[in-house]
Design a protein around this motif. Sequence first.
Motif, PDB file in Angstrom:
ATOM      1  N   LEU A 297       8.041 -15.541  -9.900  1.00  0.00           N
ATOM      2  CA  LEU A 297       7.579 -16.008  -8.589  1.00  0.00           C
ATOM      3  C   LEU A 297       8.371 -17.224  -8.100  1.00  0.00           C
ATOM      4  CD1 LEU A 297       3.692 -15.717  -8.981  1.00  0.00           C
ATOM      5  CD2 LEU A 297       5.270 -14.112  -7.867  1.00  0.00           C
ATOM      6  N   LYS A 298       9.369 -17.642  -8.864  1.00  0.00           N
ATOM      7  CA  LYS A 298      10.089 -18.873  -8.533  1.00  0.00           C
ATOM      8  C   LYS A 298      11.166 -18.687  -7.468  1.00  0.00           C
ATOM      9  CE  LYS A 298       9.474 -20.860 -13.173  1.00  0.00           C
ATOM     10  NZ  LYS A 298      10.179 -21.323 -14.411  1.00  0.00           N
ATOM     11  N   THR A 299      11.672 -17.483  -7.302  1.00  0.00           N
ATOM     12  CA  THR A 299      12.832 -17.289  -6.424  1.00  0.00           C
ATOM     13  C   THR A 299      12.551 -16.362  -5.253  1.00  0.00           C
ATOM     14  OG1 THR A 299      13.609 -15.480  -7.857  1.00  0.00           O
ATOM     15  CG2 THR A 299      14.433 -17.708  -8.319  1.00  0.00           C
ATOM     16  N   LEU A 300      11.318 -16.284  -4.835  1.00  0.00           N
ATOM     17  CA  LEU A 300      10.967 -15.407  -3.719  1.00  0.00           C
ATOM     18  C   LEU A 300      11.536 -15.931  -2.407  1.00  0.00           C
ATOM     19  CD1 LEU A 300       7.188 -14.750  -4.503  1.00  0.00           C
ATOM     20  CD2 LEU A 300       9.014 -13.046  -4.603  1.00  0.00           C
ATOM     21  N   ASP A 301      12.180 -15.048  -1.619  1.00  0.00           N
ATOM     22  CA  ASP A 301      12.627 -15.442  -0.288  1.00  0.00           C
ATOM     23  C   ASP A 301      11.725 -14.837   0.788  1.00  0.00           C
ATOM     24  OD1 ASP A 301      13.362 -12.806  -0.419  1.00  0.00           O
ATOM     25  OD2 ASP A 301      15.501 -13.139  -0.057  1.00  0.00           O
ATOM     26  N   TYR A 302      10.551 -14.421   0.368  1.00  0.00           N
ATOM     27  CA  TYR A 302       9.480 -13.975   1.264  1.00  0.00           C
ATOM     28  C   TYR A 302       8.176 -14.460   0.652  1.00  0.00           C
ATOM     29  CZ  TYR A 302       9.269 -10.312  -2.302  1.00  0.00           C
ATOM     30  OH  TYR A 302       9.192  -9.631  -3.498  1.00  0.00           O
ATOM     31  N   LYS A 303       7.109 -14.385   1.417  1.00  0.00           N
ATOM     32  CA  LYS A 303       5.819 -14.851   0.923  1.00  0.00           C
ATOM     33  C   LYS A 303       5.003 -13.679   0.369  1.00  0.00           C
ATOM     34  CE  LYS A 303       5.481 -18.689   4.233  1.00  0.00           C
ATOM     35  NZ  LYS A 303       4.755 -19.196   5.428  1.00  0.00           N
ATOM     36  N   ILE A 304       4.284 -13.951  -0.694  1.00  0.00           N
ATOM     37  CA  ILE A 304       3.291 -12.991  -1.194  1.00  0.00           C
ATOM     38  C   ILE A 304       1.919 -13.622  -1.032  1.00  0.00           C
ATOM     39  CG2 ILE A 304       2.354 -11.790  -3.200  1.00  0.00           C
ATOM     40  CD1 ILE A 304       5.125 -11.562  -4.335  1.00  0.00           C
ATOM     41  N   LYS A 305       1.081 -12.980  -0.252  1.00  0.00           N
ATOM     42  CA  LYS A 305      -0.308 -13.414  -0.104  1.00  0.00           C
ATOM     43  C   LYS A 305      -1.158 -12.497  -0.956  1.00  0.00           C
ATOM     44  CE  LYS A 305      -4.069 -14.253   3.185  1.00  0.00           C
ATOM     45  NZ  LYS A 305      -4.491 -15.456   2.440  1.00  0.00           N
ATOM     46  N   TRP A 306      -1.849 -13.094  -1.932  1.00  0.00           N
ATOM     47  CA  TRP A 306      -2.604 -12.317  -2.905  1.00  0.00           C
ATOM     48  C   TRP A 306      -4.059 -12.154  -2.474  1.00  0.00           C
ATOM     49  CZ3 TRP A 306       0.286 -10.310  -6.752  1.00  0.00           C
ATOM     50  CH2 TRP A 306       1.485 -10.941  -7.071  1.00  0.00           C
ATOM     51  N   SER A 307      -4.606 -10.968  -2.692  1.00  0.00           N
ATOM     52  CA  SER A 307      -6.040 -10.716  -2.537  1.00  0.00           C
ATOM     53  C   SER A 307      -6.522 -10.060  -3.827  1.00  0.00           C
ATOM     54  CB  SER A 307      -6.322  -9.783  -1.358  1.00  0.00           C
ATOM     55  OG  SER A 307      -5.912 -10.364  -0.135  1.00  0.00           O
ATOM     56  N   THR A 308      -7.596 -10.570  -4.386  1.00  0.00           N
ATOM     57  CA  THR A 308      -8.091 -10.077  -5.672  1.00  0.00           C
ATOM     58  C   THR A 308      -9.278  -9.136  -5.464  1.00  0.00           C
ATOM     59  OG1 THR A 308      -7.403 -12.136  -6.726  1.00  0.00           O
ATOM     60  CG2 THR A 308      -8.923 -10.739  -7.956  1.00  0.00           C
ATOM     61  N   PHE A 309      -9.222  -7.998  -6.130  1.00  0.00           N
ATOM     62  CA  PHE A 309     -10.277  -6.981  -6.017  1.00  0.00           C
ATOM     63  C   PHE A 309     -10.925  -6.744  -7.383  1.00  0.00           C
ATOM     64  CE2 PHE A 309      -7.454  -6.410  -2.513  1.00  0.00           C
ATOM     65  CZ  PHE A 309      -8.225  -5.936  -1.472  1.00  0.00           C
ATOM     66  N   THR A 310     -12.142  -6.250  -7.360  1.00  0.00           N
ATOM     67  CA  THR A 310     -12.860  -6.007  -8.608  1.00  0.00           C
ATOM     68  C   THR A 310     -12.393  -4.761  -9.335  1.00  0.00           C
ATOM     69  OG1 THR A 310     -14.573  -4.797  -7.421  1.00  0.00           O
ATOM     70  CG2 THR A 310     -14.936  -7.151  -7.783  1.00  0.00           C
ATOM     71  N   SER A 311     -11.806  -3.810  -8.611  1.00  0.00           N
ATOM     72  CA  SER A 311     -11.357  -2.568  -9.231  1.00  0.00           C
ATOM     73  C   SER A 311     -10.440  -1.826  -8.266  1.00  0.00           C
ATOM     74  CB  SER A 311     -12.553  -1.681  -9.615  1.00  0.00           C
ATOM     75  OG  SER A 311     -13.273  -1.300  -8.467  1.00  0.00           O
ATOM     76  N   GLY A 312      -9.948  -0.675  -8.717  1.00  0.00           N
ATOM     77  CA  GLY A 312      -8.996   0.088  -7.923  1.00  0.00           C
ATOM     78  C   GLY A 312      -9.513   0.651  -6.610  1.00  0.00           C
ATOM     79  N   PRO A 313     -10.706   1.276  -6.593  1.00  0.00           N
ATOM     80  CA  PRO A 313     -11.174   1.891  -5.350  1.00  0.00           C
ATOM     81  C   PRO A 313     -11.251   0.946  -4.146  1.00  0.00           C
ATOM     82  CG  PRO A 313     -12.378   2.785  -7.184  1.00  0.00           C
ATOM     83  CD  PRO A 313     -11.535   1.680  -7.754  1.00  0.00           C
ATOM     84  N   PRO A 314     -11.867  -0.242  -4.253  1.00  0.00           N
ATOM     85  CA  PRO A 314     -11.886  -1.113  -3.080  1.00  0.00           C
ATOM     86  C   PRO A 314     -10.493  -1.627  -2.716  1.00  0.00           C
ATOM     87  CG  PRO A 314     -12.874  -2.235  -4.958  1.00  0.00           C
ATOM     88  CD  PRO A 314     -12.711  -0.801  -5.344  1.00  0.00           C
ATOM     89  N   LEU A 315      -9.611  -1.783  -3.711  1.00  0.00           N
ATOM     90  CA  LEU A 315      -8.238  -2.178  -3.407  1.00  0.00           C
ATOM     91  C   LEU A 315      -7.574  -1.111  -2.542  1.00  0.00           C
ATOM     92  CD1 LEU A 315      -5.679  -3.635  -5.967  1.00  0.00           C
ATOM     93  CD2 LEU A 315      -4.997  -2.056  -4.174  1.00  0.00           C
ATOM     94  N   LEU A 316      -7.762   0.152  -2.909  1.00  0.00           N
ATOM     95  CA  LEU A 316      -7.148   1.228  -2.138  1.00  0.00           C
ATOM     96  C   LEU A 316      -7.803   1.396  -0.770  1.00  0.00           C
ATOM     97  CD1 LEU A 316      -6.318   3.934  -4.816  1.00  0.00           C
ATOM     98  CD2 LEU A 316      -4.888   2.125  -3.870  1.00  0.00           C
ATOM     99  N   GLU A 317      -9.062   1.017  -0.658  1.00  0.00           N
ATOM    100  CA  GLU A 317      -9.697   1.004   0.667  1.00  0.00           C
ATOM    101  C   GLU A 317      -8.971   0.026   1.579  1.00  0.00           C
ATOM    102  OE1 GLU A 317     -13.832   0.143   0.172  1.00  0.00           O
ATOM    103  OE2 GLU A 317     -14.209   1.908  -1.071  1.00  0.00           O
ATOM    104  N   ALA A 318      -8.577  -1.118   1.018  1.00  0.00           N
ATOM    105  CA  ALA A 318      -7.846  -2.125   1.795  1.00  0.00           C
ATOM    106  C   ALA A 318      -6.444  -1.638   2.138  1.00  0.00           C
ATOM    107  CB  ALA A 318      -7.784  -3.436   1.021  1.00  0.00           C
ATOM    108  N   VAL A 319      -5.799  -0.918   1.219  1.00  0.00           N
ATOM    109  CA  VAL A 319      -4.493  -0.324   1.511  1.00  0.00           C
ATOM    110  C   VAL A 319      -4.632   0.676   2.649  1.00  0.00           C
ATOM    111  CG1 VAL A 319      -2.645   1.148   0.619  1.00  0.00           C
ATOM    112  CG2 VAL A 319      -3.589  -0.662  -0.823  1.00  0.00           C
ATOM    113  N   ASN A 320      -5.642   1.510   2.580  1.00  0.00           N
ATOM    114  CA  ASN A 320      -5.895   2.501   3.620  1.00  0.00           C
ATOM    115  C   ASN A 320      -6.109   1.850   4.981  1.00  0.00           C
ATOM    116  OD1 ASN A 320      -6.737   5.150   4.750  1.00  0.00           O
ATOM    117  ND2 ASN A 320      -8.781   4.224   4.782  1.00  0.00           N
ATOM    118  N   ALA A 321      -6.773   0.697   4.979  1.00  0.00           N
ATOM    119  CA  ALA A 321      -7.059   0.000   6.240  1.00  0.00           C
ATOM    120  C   ALA A 321      -5.866  -0.819   6.733  1.00  0.00           C
ATOM    121  CB  ALA A 321      -8.263  -0.920   6.051  1.00  0.00           C
ATOM    122  N   GLY A 322      -4.803  -0.921   5.921  1.00  0.00           N
ATOM    123  CA  GLY A 322      -3.644  -1.707   6.302  1.00  0.00           C
ATOM    124  C   GLY A 322      -3.805  -3.190   6.068  1.00  0.00           C
ATOM    125  N   ALA A 323      -4.900  -3.589   5.409  1.00  0.00           N
ATOM    126  CA  ALA A 323      -5.127  -5.007   5.115  1.00  0.00           C
ATOM    127  C   ALA A 323      -4.286  -5.465   3.930  1.00  0.00           C
ATOM    128  CB  ALA A 323      -6.605  -5.248   4.828  1.00  0.00           C
TER     129      ALA A 323
END
Length: 343
Positions: A62-88
């Motif tokens: 993570l030391k040499t990134l030339d773009y930003k990564i904004k992290w969001s933490t999920f409890t498991s895979g299904p809600p994470l993929l719901e967010a991917v589906n929504a474009g969030a």
Amino acid sequence: MRRRLLPAALLLPFALLLTACGGNSSAETSAGGRTDGKGSLTLNVGDQKGGSEAVLEAAGELKTLDYKIKWSTFTSGPPLLEAVNAGAVDIGGVGNTPPVFAAGADSKITVVAAWHGTSKGDAVLVPKNSRLSAVQQLKGRSIAVAQGSSAHYQLVASLNKAGLKLSDVKVKYLQPADALAAFTSGKVDAWAVWDPYTSQVLQGGQGRVLTTGDGVTNGLTFQVAAPSALKDKKKAAAVKDYLERLRRAQNWVYAHPEAWAKVWAKDTGLSYEVALAAVKRTNASRVPVAVDKSLIASEQQIADTFTSLKLIPRKVNFGDFVDTEFNGDLPPSTATPRVLKES
């Protein structure tokens, strides 16, 4: 002295682990996600506790990134993929089963990267003093498992290999913390689960392995992206760079299992001994592999299995939900996992 397992209430954070491969949780993301890197472009990344962010930081990626990564933490895979589906979320890491259920719901997701590891941490556990010694003896017995998880599929496949059907056993759909309580109190005869829960039960002397997923499950984990992110040339370039960093970080884990176990334990609340056992049994075994025809066929088998059980409402063509653009010169998805001796 034999180590005792933590009380079930203290295990709730473990449901946040990267290796938590499914379940039907609808939990939201955690608040106040961290941002790394610099630049005008932001890649929104979905993560699970002790997952990509932790391993990238530990490996120095993570030391040499030339773009930003904004992290969001999920409890498991299904809600994470719901967010991917929504474009969030632009991209996030999950196990082998959540993408199948997301595909069954016709979600807007694309599998862009894969890792192949051992399935030794995916196990059907029985209490230490259980008389059960073979999968065939599970007929008529009660088994705890998280519905829609990789363990769910592993249970179905293990039963089928032994000549049994899921209907031959009494399935108790429980998330890990509740399943552990049921397992240790004798309310179920067996528990189908994944690492680090497997390692925790074994390290605590509270159970033993009846069978593992070796030879019956594919041992795959994925990075899944939003199609909208892949259509954006700048974000697609960031996704490519991000995947390369994850692959290097996985190589670091294999070379430094003890160092990663310390980080993982601190990030998740696991004991170091449990974390190291899980790293050596499962986590460090993963090798970056191509998203290829064999992978698609393997995931298709999982999809067809859950469709036949009427847990997925329609026929899924898993090939419609993958992108091979990021394969590069990676080995095939059937490449042999790495092996580290357990301590």
